[in-house]
Design an enzyme around this catalytic site. Sequence first.
Site, PDB file in Angstrom:
ATOM      1  N   ASP A 150       0.804  -1.420  -0.178  1.00  0.00           N
ATOM      2  CA  ASP A 150      -0.089  -0.081   0.052  1.00  0.00           C
ATOM      3  C   ASP A 150       0.820   1.584  -0.285  1.00  0.00           C
ATOM      4  O   ASP A 150       0.455   2.051   0.565  1.00  0.00           O
ATOM      5  CB  ASP A 150      -1.270  -0.056   0.962  1.00  0.00           C
ATOM      6  CG  ASP A 150      -1.458  -0.972   1.152  1.00  0.00           C
ATOM      7  OD1 ASP A 150      -2.227  -1.741   0.407  1.00  0.00           O
ATOM      8  OD2 ASP A 150      -1.622  -1.511   2.720  1.00  0.00           O
TER       9      ASP A 150
ATOM     10  N   LYS B 141      -0.185   4.491  -8.601  1.00  0.00           N
ATOM     11  CA  LYS B 141      -0.070   5.530  -8.950  1.00  0.00           C
ATOM     12  C   LYS B 141       1.707   6.011  -9.694  1.00  0.00           C
ATOM     13  O   LYS B 141       0.752   7.073 -10.836  1.00  0.00           O
ATOM     14  CB  LYS B 141       0.060   7.348  -7.548  1.00  0.00           C
ATOM     15  CG  LYS B 141       0.022   8.098  -7.826  1.00  0.00           C
ATOM     16  CD  LYS B 141      -0.578   8.855  -6.297  1.00  0.00           C
ATOM     17  CE  LYS B 141       0.626  10.271  -7.075  1.00  0.00           C
ATOM     18  NZ  LYS B 141       1.144  11.069  -5.856  1.00  0.00           N
TER      19      LYS B 141
ATOM     20  N   HIS C 272      -3.975  -1.599  -5.895  1.00  0.00           N
ATOM     21  CA  HIS C 272      -3.482  -0.048  -5.890  1.00  0.00           C
ATOM     22  C   HIS C 272      -4.525   0.947  -6.814  1.00  0.00           C
ATOM     23  O   HIS C 272      -6.107   0.536  -7.356  1.00  0.00           O
ATOM     24  CB  HIS C 272      -3.106  -0.618  -7.105  1.00  0.00           C
ATOM     25  CG  HIS C 272      -1.637  -1.859  -7.243  1.00  0.00           C
ATOM     26  ND1 HIS C 272      -1.101  -2.781  -8.403  1.00  0.00           N
ATOM     27  CD2 HIS C 272      -1.060  -2.401  -5.473  1.00  0.00           C
ATOM     28  CE1 HIS C 272       0.124  -3.094  -7.392  1.00  0.00           C
ATOM     29  NE2 HIS C 272       0.230  -3.038  -6.197  1.00  0.00           N
TER      30      HIS C 272
ATOM     31  N   THR D 260      -5.174 -11.737   3.013  1.00  0.00           N
ATOM     32  CA  THR D 260      -7.221 -11.351   2.753  1.00  0.00           C
ATOM     33  C   THR D 260      -8.017 -12.276   2.544  1.00  0.00           C
ATOM     34  O   THR D 260      -9.299 -12.054   1.848  1.00  0.00           O
ATOM     35  CB  THR D 260      -6.707 -10.546   0.893  1.00  0.00           C
ATOM     36  OG1 THR D 260      -6.043 -11.570   0.594  1.00  0.00           O
ATOM     37  CG2 THR D 260      -5.654  -9.711   1.610  1.00  0.00           C
TER      38      THR D 260
ATOM     39  N   ARG E   5       1.982 -29.045  -7.855  1.00  0.00           N
ATOM     40  CA  ARG E   5       1.401 -29.477  -8.991  1.00  0.00           C
ATOM     41  C   ARG E   5       0.542 -30.578  -9.679  1.00  0.00           C
ATOM     42  O   ARG E   5      -0.550 -29.835 -10.417  1.00  0.00           O
ATOM     43  CB  ARG E   5       3.242 -30.222  -9.646  1.00  0.00           C
ATOM     44  CG  ARG E   5       3.829 -29.417 -10.174  1.00  0.00           C
ATOM     45  CD  ARG E   5       5.377 -29.781  -9.685  1.00  0.00           C
ATOM     46  NE  ARG E   5       5.009 -30.649  -8.642  1.00  0.00           N
ATOM     47  CZ  ARG E   5       6.024 -31.703  -7.336  1.00  0.00           C
ATOM     48  NH1 ARG E   5       7.166 -31.894  -8.661  1.00  0.00           N
ATOM     49  NH2 ARG E   5       6.452 -31.897  -6.906  1.00  0.00           N
TER      50      ARG E   5
ATOM     51  N   THR F 145     -10.021  -5.424   1.884  1.00  0.00           N
ATOM     52  CA  THR F 145     -10.367  -6.111   2.823  1.00  0.00           C
ATOM     53  C   THR F 145     -11.117  -4.341   3.064  1.00  0.00           C
ATOM     54  O   THR F 145     -12.414  -4.543   4.262  1.00  0.00           O
ATOM     55  CB  THR F 145      -9.770  -6.443   3.551  1.00  0.00           C
ATOM     56  OG1 THR F 145      -8.772  -5.867   4.408  1.00  0.00           O
ATOM     57  CG2 THR F 145      -9.255  -7.479   3.110  1.00  0.00           C
TER      58      THR F 145
HETATM   59  P1  IMP Z   1      -2.048 -12.372   1.720  1.00  0.00           P
HETATM   60  O1  IMP Z   1      -1.132 -12.381   0.730  1.00  0.00           O
HETATM   61  O2  IMP Z   1      -4.184 -12.755   1.555  1.00  0.00           O
HETATM   62  O3  IMP Z   1      -2.655 -14.349   2.259  1.00  0.00           O
HETATM   63  O4  IMP Z   1      -1.742 -12.700   3.121  1.00  0.00           O
HETATM   64  C1  IMP Z   1      -1.137 -12.819   3.387  1.00  0.00           C
HETATM   65  C2  IMP Z   1      -0.746 -11.167   4.152  1.00  0.00           C
HETATM   66  O5  IMP Z   1       0.317 -10.376   3.409  1.00  0.00           O
HETATM   67  C3  IMP Z   1      -2.077 -10.450   4.962  1.00  0.00           C
HETATM   68  O6  IMP Z   1      -0.903  -9.799   6.329  1.00  0.00           O
HETATM   69  C4  IMP Z   1      -2.110  -9.551   4.319  1.00  0.00           C
HETATM   70  O7  IMP Z   1      -2.841  -8.567   5.450  1.00  0.00           O
HETATM   71  C5  IMP Z   1      -0.783  -9.121   3.574  1.00  0.00           C
HETATM   72  N1  IMP Z   1      -0.980  -8.291   2.376  1.00  0.00           N
HETATM   73  C6  IMP Z   1      -1.845  -9.292   0.952  1.00  0.00           C
HETATM   74  N2  IMP Z   1      -1.378  -8.097  -0.272  1.00  0.00           N
HETATM   75  C7  IMP Z   1      -1.484  -6.838   0.442  1.00  0.00           C
HETATM   76  C8  IMP Z   1      -1.278  -6.054  -0.420  1.00  0.00           C
HETATM   77  O8  IMP Z   1      -1.350  -6.011  -1.398  1.00  0.00           O
HETATM   78  N3  IMP Z   1      -0.939  -4.652   1.251  1.00  0.00           N
HETATM   79  C9  IMP Z   1      -0.498  -4.623   1.689  1.00  0.00           C
HETATM   80  N4  IMP Z   1      -0.271  -6.192   2.158  1.00  0.00           N
HETATM   81  C10 IMP Z   1      -1.035  -7.104   1.863  1.00  0.00           C
END
Ligand code: IMP
Length: 449
Positions: free
Chosen positions: A33, A38, A61, A151, A165, A325
């Site tokens: 984040d 941007k 994004h 997420t 696989r 989320t």
């Molecule tokens: P997952 O990618 O859904 O398995 O989440 C694993 C960890 O990565 C969690 O703490 C999420 O909040 C974090 N996370 C995954 N994608 C993002 C993102 O794009 N921004 C911020 N946190 C992320």
Amino acid sequence: MLQSGTVGSRDFSNSTQPVAAACTAVVGLQWGDEGKGKIVDALAPTHDAVIRYNGGANAGHSVQVGGERYALHLVPSGILNPGKPAVIAGGVVVDPEALLKELDALSARGVDISGFVLSDRAHVVMPYHKDEDALRETMLKNAEGGEIGTTRRGIGPCYADKANRSSAIRVGDLIRPAVLRRKLVVIAPFKSAVLSAMGSGPRRYDPHQLAEQFERLGERLRPSITDTVYLLHDMVTNGSRLLFEGANATLLDVDHGTYPFVTASGCSVLGIPAGTGVPGVRIGDALGVMKAYSTRVGGGPFPTELQGDVAHRIRERGREYGTTTGRPRRVGWLDLVAVRYSAMINGVNALVVTLLDVLSGFEEIRVCTSYQTPSGETRRFLPDGDALKAVEPIYTTIAGFGEDLSTVRSERDLPPAARAYLALIEREVGVKVRYVGVGPDRQQTIALS
Ligand code: IMP
């Protein structure tokens, strides 16, 4: 090192030809984040294609163009530049339903999506992946280490199946109905048994219903599906400049992040060759994007985390709520030990500092420059989740700036205290700041000399 010329019967006369490194990478240096979307949007006009190489619909994004805000999850941010190839490469995990929803929504708002391209080798996030993600998190909730705070988009289970696989489905399978059905006939009962045993209650995934559902989705995606490895190499050979858009961020990288509180993919520059098939030597410019402070969503250690008024103020001013989320993000002072480490891992040659405007109005600003650990002070990051939990941040305090930065458009109009803050970042990280963000709009990005 190979020398030019002939050795034995082999001709090496081309071997010392320089490799054109005309590609650019944009990656996050913190926990996501950072405002990469941007920056990608700003750089897209000077590139010929924008490519996502990792992650999935877990990413969020946001790009603001002329007051219109776009929240993108799977589609590369470059889609907002009409007609330009916006590529999802093989390293991404794709939820076809979420992808089509996003493309339809963009289309409905008048965005030209004709440049969208999808790798036949990207893996498909299936309903049982999302179910398993949620189940695992629920199981961990009451365990001692706590949940990862995913997420719940099925990212981890999908990448696990990629490694397994025999239980994986790739995008190319969606347009080969017989192959898709053959695979699902094996996978669906297996997933039904595994998830039922995990305590979800009896679960039955119907292979034929899944085959029909995903075949339909595949048909809709068919015109965009191609071999993106050759597509990208052909572009490079023809002198095109590629822009790689990292999703998630370095401290969430499965190999180099704060494991196990990470995502399941290679989020750094190192993920680009694996995720796209384009070798790293093609990348001439690696930009590391960082916020002027720190945030984190989900669980895991966060040494500079703040609570109370300061946290509240940063969260509200920075609109620090998840794009994917909606969860409130944890916030903290800038951790330069972490950023220094991420800059090293990525080999970044320029920094982009975003959301500097959010820090306006603080009398003083704190920046973590080293850690106190049980064995002494260190300037090195400790990416192991447990080790990082045990550190105390050591801060440098500098004067804040009262001025509103959101209307600043040039370097010379930045207040001296803001410039001093940027200079401190450059000194500590050892990399120059190239752009500074002072607001969400395209116009609110300042190029530094
Ligand atoms: P997952 O990618 O859904 O398995 O989440 C694993 C960890 O990565 C969690 O703490 C999420 O909040 C974090 N996370 C995954 N994608 C993002 C993102 O794009 N921004 C911020 N946190 C992320």
